[in-house]
Design a protein around this motif. Structure first.
Motif, PDB file in Angstrom:
ATOM      1  N   VAL A  50       0.860  -1.182   0.000  1.00 47.72           N
ATOM      2  CA  VAL A  50       0.000   0.000   0.000  1.00 47.72           C
ATOM      3  C   VAL A  50       0.898   1.233   0.000  1.00 47.72           C
ATOM      4  O   VAL A  50       1.789   1.354   0.839  1.00 47.72           O
ATOM      5  CB  VAL A  50      -0.914   0.042   1.240  1.00 47.72           C
ATOM      6  CG1 VAL A  50      -1.756   1.323   1.236  1.00 47.72           C
ATOM      7  CG2 VAL A  50      -1.812  -1.189   1.300  1.00 47.72           C
ATOM      8  N   LEU A  51       0.682   2.147  -0.959  1.00 51.51           N
ATOM      9  CA  LEU A  51       1.349   3.441  -0.941  1.00 51.51           C
ATOM     10  C   LEU A  51       0.420   4.399  -0.209  1.00 51.51           C
ATOM     11  O   LEU A  51      -0.684   4.679  -0.671  1.00 51.51           O
ATOM     12  CB  LEU A  51       1.632   3.944  -2.352  1.00 51.51           C
ATOM     13  CG  LEU A  51       2.495   3.056  -3.257  1.00 51.51           C
ATOM     14  CD1 LEU A  51       2.889   3.820  -4.520  1.00 51.51           C
ATOM     15  CD2 LEU A  51       3.731   2.562  -2.538  1.00 51.51           C
ATOM     16  N   MET A  52       0.870   4.898   0.951  1.00 49.68           N
ATOM     17  CA  MET A  52      -0.016   5.638   1.859  1.00 49.68           C
ATOM     18  C   MET A  52       0.514   7.038   2.134  1.00 49.68           C
ATOM     19  O   MET A  52       1.668   7.204   2.546  1.00 49.68           O
ATOM     20  CB  MET A  52      -0.133   4.867   3.186  1.00 49.68           C
ATOM     21  CG  MET A  52      -1.011   5.531   4.234  1.00 49.68           C
ATOM     22  SD  MET A  52      -2.739   5.030   4.118  1.00 49.68           S
ATOM     23  CE  MET A  52      -2.629   3.332   4.711  1.00 49.68           C
ATOM     24  N   ASP A  53      -0.340   8.047   1.912  1.00 50.27           N
ATOM     25  CA  ASP A  53       0.001   9.396   2.340  1.00 50.27           C
ATOM     26  C   ASP A  53      -0.238   9.489   3.850  1.00 50.27           C
ATOM     27  O   ASP A  53      -0.918   8.636   4.439  1.00 50.27           O
ATOM     28  CB  ASP A  53      -0.865  10.417   1.593  1.00 50.27           C
ATOM     29  CG  ASP A  53      -0.353  11.836   1.738  1.00 50.27           C
ATOM     30  OD1 ASP A  53       0.753  12.030   2.292  1.00 50.27           O
ATOM     31  OD2 ASP A  53      -1.049  12.762   1.299  1.00 50.27           O
ATOM     32  N   VAL A  54       0.333  10.503   4.486  1.00 49.63           N
ATOM     33  CA  VAL A  54       0.168  10.666   5.933  1.00 49.63           C
ATOM     34  C   VAL A  54      -0.994  11.607   6.243  1.00 49.63           C
ATOM     35  O   VAL A  54      -1.922  11.250   6.966  1.00 49.63           O
ATOM     36  CB  VAL A  54       1.465  11.187   6.581  1.00 49.63           C
ATOM     37  CG1 VAL A  54       1.222  11.488   8.064  1.00 49.63           C
ATOM     38  CG2 VAL A  54       2.580  10.163   6.440  1.00 49.63           C
ATOM     39  N   LYS A  55      -0.953  12.804   5.708  1.00 50.86           N
ATOM     40  CA  LYS A  55      -1.967  13.813   6.017  1.00 50.86           C
ATOM     41  C   LYS A  55      -3.116  13.717   5.023  1.00 50.86           C
ATOM     42  O   LYS A  55      -2.970  14.025   3.849  1.00 50.86           O
ATOM     43  CB  LYS A  55      -1.348  15.210   5.971  1.00 50.86           C
ATOM     44  CG  LYS A  55      -0.225  15.423   6.973  1.00 50.86           C
ATOM     45  CD  LYS A  55      -0.738  15.382   8.409  1.00 50.86           C
ATOM     46  CE  LYS A  55       0.384  15.717   9.385  1.00 50.86           C
ATOM     47  NZ  LYS A  55      -0.078  15.674  10.783  1.00 50.86           N
ATOM     48  N   MET A  56      -4.268  13.262   5.517  1.00 49.56           N
ATOM     49  CA  MET A  56      -5.467  13.157   4.696  1.00 49.56           C
ATOM     50  C   MET A  56      -6.677  13.550   5.537  1.00 49.56           C
ATOM     51  O   MET A  56      -6.646  13.399   6.764  1.00 49.56           O
ATOM     52  CB  MET A  56      -5.638  11.714   4.174  1.00 49.56           C
ATOM     53  CG  MET A  56      -4.556  11.264   3.218  1.00 49.56           C
ATOM     54  SD  MET A  56      -4.804   9.553   2.619  1.00 49.56           S
ATOM     55  CE  MET A  56      -4.362   8.616   4.116  1.00 49.56           C
ATOM     56  N   PRO A  57      -7.744  14.053   4.923  1.00 53.49           N
ATOM     57  CA  PRO A  57      -8.951  14.390   5.692  1.00 53.49           C
ATOM     58  C   PRO A  57      -9.587  13.132   6.264  1.00 53.49           C
ATOM     59  O   PRO A  57      -9.394  12.027   5.750  1.00 53.49           O
ATOM     60  CB  PRO A  57      -9.852  15.044   4.645  1.00 53.49           C
ATOM     61  CG  PRO A  57      -9.387  14.483   3.340  1.00 53.49           C
ATOM     62  CD  PRO A  57      -7.898  14.315   3.485  1.00 53.49           C
ATOM     63  N   LEU A  78       4.124   1.408   2.397  1.00 42.80           N
ATOM     64  CA  LEU A  78       5.181   2.366   2.090  1.00 42.80           C
ATOM     65  C   LEU A  78       4.561   3.756   2.130  1.00 42.80           C
ATOM     66  O   LEU A  78       3.690   4.078   1.325  1.00 42.80           O
ATOM     67  CB  LEU A  78       5.773   2.090   0.705  1.00 42.80           C
ATOM     68  CG  LEU A  78       6.825   3.086   0.193  1.00 42.80           C
ATOM     69  CD1 LEU A  78       8.058   3.088   1.088  1.00 42.80           C
ATOM     70  CD2 LEU A  78       7.212   2.763  -1.249  1.00 42.80           C
ATOM     71  N   VAL A  79       4.983   4.549   3.090  1.00 44.27           N
ATOM     72  CA  VAL A  79       4.480   5.918   3.188  1.00 44.27           C
ATOM     73  C   VAL A  79       5.137   6.764   2.107  1.00 44.27           C
ATOM     74  O   VAL A  79       6.364   6.772   1.974  1.00 44.27           O
ATOM     75  CB  VAL A  79       4.767   6.511   4.579  1.00 44.27           C
ATOM     76  CG1 VAL A  79       4.460   8.011   4.600  1.00 44.27           C
ATOM     77  CG2 VAL A  79       3.949   5.790   5.642  1.00 44.27           C
ATOM     78  N   VAL A  80       4.310   7.461   1.339  1.00 44.69           N
ATOM     79  CA  VAL A  80       4.800   8.369   0.295  1.00 44.69           C
ATOM     80  C   VAL A  80       4.170   9.722   0.589  1.00 44.69           C
ATOM     81  O   VAL A  80       2.968   9.908   0.392  1.00 44.69           O
ATOM     82  CB  VAL A  80       4.412   7.885  -1.113  1.00 44.69           C
ATOM     83  CG1 VAL A  80       5.004   8.818  -2.170  1.00 44.69           C
ATOM     84  CG2 VAL A  80       4.874   6.458  -1.351  1.00 44.69           C
ATOM     85  N   THR A  81       4.964  10.668   1.074  1.00 47.23           N
ATOM     86  CA  THR A  81       4.404  11.910   1.577  1.00 47.23           C
ATOM     87  C   THR A  81       5.331  13.081   1.332  1.00 47.23           C
ATOM     88  O   THR A  81       6.505  12.898   0.990  1.00 47.23           O
ATOM     89  CB  THR A  81       4.116  11.777   3.091  1.00 47.23           C
ATOM     90  OG1 THR A  81       3.448  12.950   3.571  1.00 47.23           O
ATOM     91  CG2 THR A  81       5.407  11.577   3.868  1.00 47.23           C
ATOM     92  N   SER A  82       4.817  14.277   1.527  1.00 44.74           N
ATOM     93  CA  SER A  82       5.633  15.482   1.414  1.00 44.74           C
ATOM     94  C   SER A  82       6.022  16.017   2.780  1.00 44.74           C
ATOM     95  O   SER A  82       6.730  17.017   2.876  1.00 44.74           O
ATOM     96  CB  SER A  82       4.865  16.566   0.642  1.00 44.74           C
ATOM     97  OG  SER A  82       3.630  16.839   1.261  1.00 44.74           O
ATOM     98  N   PHE A  83       5.593  15.349   3.847  1.00 40.81           N
ATOM     99  CA  PHE A  83       5.865  15.827   5.203  1.00 40.81           C
ATOM    100  C   PHE A  83       7.162  15.225   5.725  1.00 40.81           C
ATOM    101  O   PHE A  83       7.331  14.007   5.763  1.00 40.81           O
ATOM    102  CB  PHE A  83       4.706  15.476   6.140  1.00 40.81           C
ATOM    103  CG  PHE A  83       3.472  16.283   5.848  1.00 40.81           C
ATOM    104  CD1 PHE A  83       3.264  17.495   6.468  1.00 40.81           C
ATOM    105  CD2 PHE A  83       2.545  15.827   4.920  1.00 40.81           C
ATOM    106  CE1 PHE A  83       2.129  18.259   6.185  1.00 40.81           C
ATOM    107  CE2 PHE A  83       1.409  16.585   4.631  1.00 40.81           C
ATOM    108  CZ  PHE A  83       1.212  17.795   5.264  1.00 40.81           C
ATOM    109  N   THR A  84       8.087  16.105   6.144  1.00 39.74           N
ATOM    110  CA  THR A  84       9.422  15.661   6.550  1.00 39.74           C
ATOM    111  C   THR A  84       9.672  15.816   8.048  1.00 39.74           C
ATOM    112  O   THR A  84      10.727  15.437   8.530  1.00 39.74           O
ATOM    113  CB  THR A  84      10.492  16.469   5.801  1.00 39.74           C
ATOM    114  OG1 THR A  84      10.363  17.866   6.147  1.00 39.74           O
ATOM    115  CG2 THR A  84      10.332  16.321   4.287  1.00 39.74           C
ATOM    116  N   GLU A  85       8.721  16.383   8.777  1.00 40.11           N
ATOM    117  CA  GLU A  85       8.957  16.649  10.192  1.00 40.11           C
ATOM    118  C   GLU A  85       9.100  15.352  10.985  1.00 40.11           C
ATOM    119  O   GLU A  85       8.427  14.357  10.715  1.00 40.11           O
ATOM    120  CB  GLU A  85       7.807  17.465  10.799  1.00 40.11           C
ATOM    121  CG  GLU A  85       7.617  18.837  10.163  1.00 40.11           C
ATOM    122  CD  GLU A  85       6.592  18.797   9.054  1.00 40.11           C
ATOM    123  OE1 GLU A  85       6.340  17.696   8.533  1.00 40.11           O
ATOM    124  OE2 GLU A  85       6.052  19.861   8.712  1.00 40.11           O
TER     125      GLU A  85
END
Length: 209
Positions: A50-57, A78-85
Motif C-alpha cells: 500500500v502506498l499511503m500518504d500521511v496527512k489526509m482528511p 510504504l508511506v509516500v508523503t511530502s511531510f518531513t517533520e
C-alpha cells in the motif's frame, strides 16, 4: 506485485498509477482518498503493498496504519508523503510503516522502493533515518544491547542489513519461527516498537550495515 494507492489528491494518484502501470511486475489494483477508504480497500483487495500518504482528511495515514496492523492485514505499507517533520516520521514508523519516502522521489527509485518493501526490507530515505536515529538517541539507547545473546546480535545485524526473516533464516540455518522469536526478544530487550527501529538502533551502535 499488487499495489493500492491511498492519497487524498487525485492528481497524485493519477500520476502514480500512470507510472506504475508501465512496470512489468507492478499492478495497481485500486485507489482510495483517505485512511478509512484505504483500510476497506486493503481488506477487500488484499494488495501486497500500500502506498499511503500521511496527512489526509478524515482518518489520516498514521491511524490507518495502526488499524491495518490491528487487523493483521498482510500488506506492507510504504508511506509516500511530502511531510518531513520528525513528529510525522516517527509516529508513522511506529505505527507499522515498512518504509517512508518523499513525493519528490525519482520514479524509478519509487519502483525500487516498492520492490524492496515487498521483499520484506525496511526502506528509509537518509533524512528519515536521521530523524528516527535522533529520536532513539533522545530516548537513550546506550547500554541496552548488553542483554542481547550472541545469536540475537547476529539476527540484529542481519536486520540492519535489510534482510527479511526468511533471508535471516537461510543465512543462519534456522527456521523462520525461530527467527521471529529472536526478533521479538530483540525488540523487547531494546525496548523498541518494530524492526525498523531495531535496524536503525543496530546501525547507530555499530552492528550490521
Amino acid at each position: 506485485m499488487r499495489v493500492l494507492l491511498v492519497d487524498d489528491h487525485q492528481v497524485v494518484r493519477r500520476g502514480l498509477r500512470t507510472f506504475l502501470e508501465v512496470q512489468d511486475d507492478i499492478e495497481v489494483v485500486g485507489e482510495a482518498s483517505d485512511g478509512a477508504e484505504g483500510i476497506a480497500a486493503a481488506e477487500e483487495l488484499r494488495p501486497d503493498v500500500v502506498l499511503m500518504d500521511v496527512k489526509m482528511p478524515g482518518m489520516d495515514g498514521i491511524e490507518a496504519l495502526r488499524t491495518l496492523r490491528e487487523l493483521t492485514n498482510p500488506a506492507r505499507v510504504l508511506v509516500v508523503t511530502s511531510f518531513t517533520e520528525q513528529r510525522t516520521v516517527v509516529p508513522a514508523l511506529r505505527a507499522g510503516a515498512a518504509g517512508y519516502v518523499y513525493k519528490d522521489i525519482d520514479p524509478e527509485a519509487l519502483a525500487g522502493a516498492i520492490r524492496s518493501v515487498h521483499a520484506g526490507h525496511v526502506l528509509l530515505q537518509p533524512e528519515v533515518a536521521g530523524a528516527l536515529l535522533a529520536q532513539e538517541e533522545n530516548n537513550g539507547g546506550q547500554g541496552r544491547g548488553t542483554s542481547l545473546t550472541d545469536r540475537e546480535r547476529e539476527v540484529l545485524g542481519l536486520i540492519a542489513d535489510g534482510r527479511s526473516n526468511r533471508e535471516i533464516a537461510r543465512a543462519l540455518v534456522l527456521s523462520e519461527k525461530t527467527v521471529k522469536t529472536h526478533v521479538s526478544n530483540i525488540l523487547m530487550k531494546l525496548d523498541l516498537a518494530d524492526r525498523t527501529q531495531a535496524a536503525l538502533w543496530a546501525v547507530r551502535h555499530g552492528i550490521g550495515a
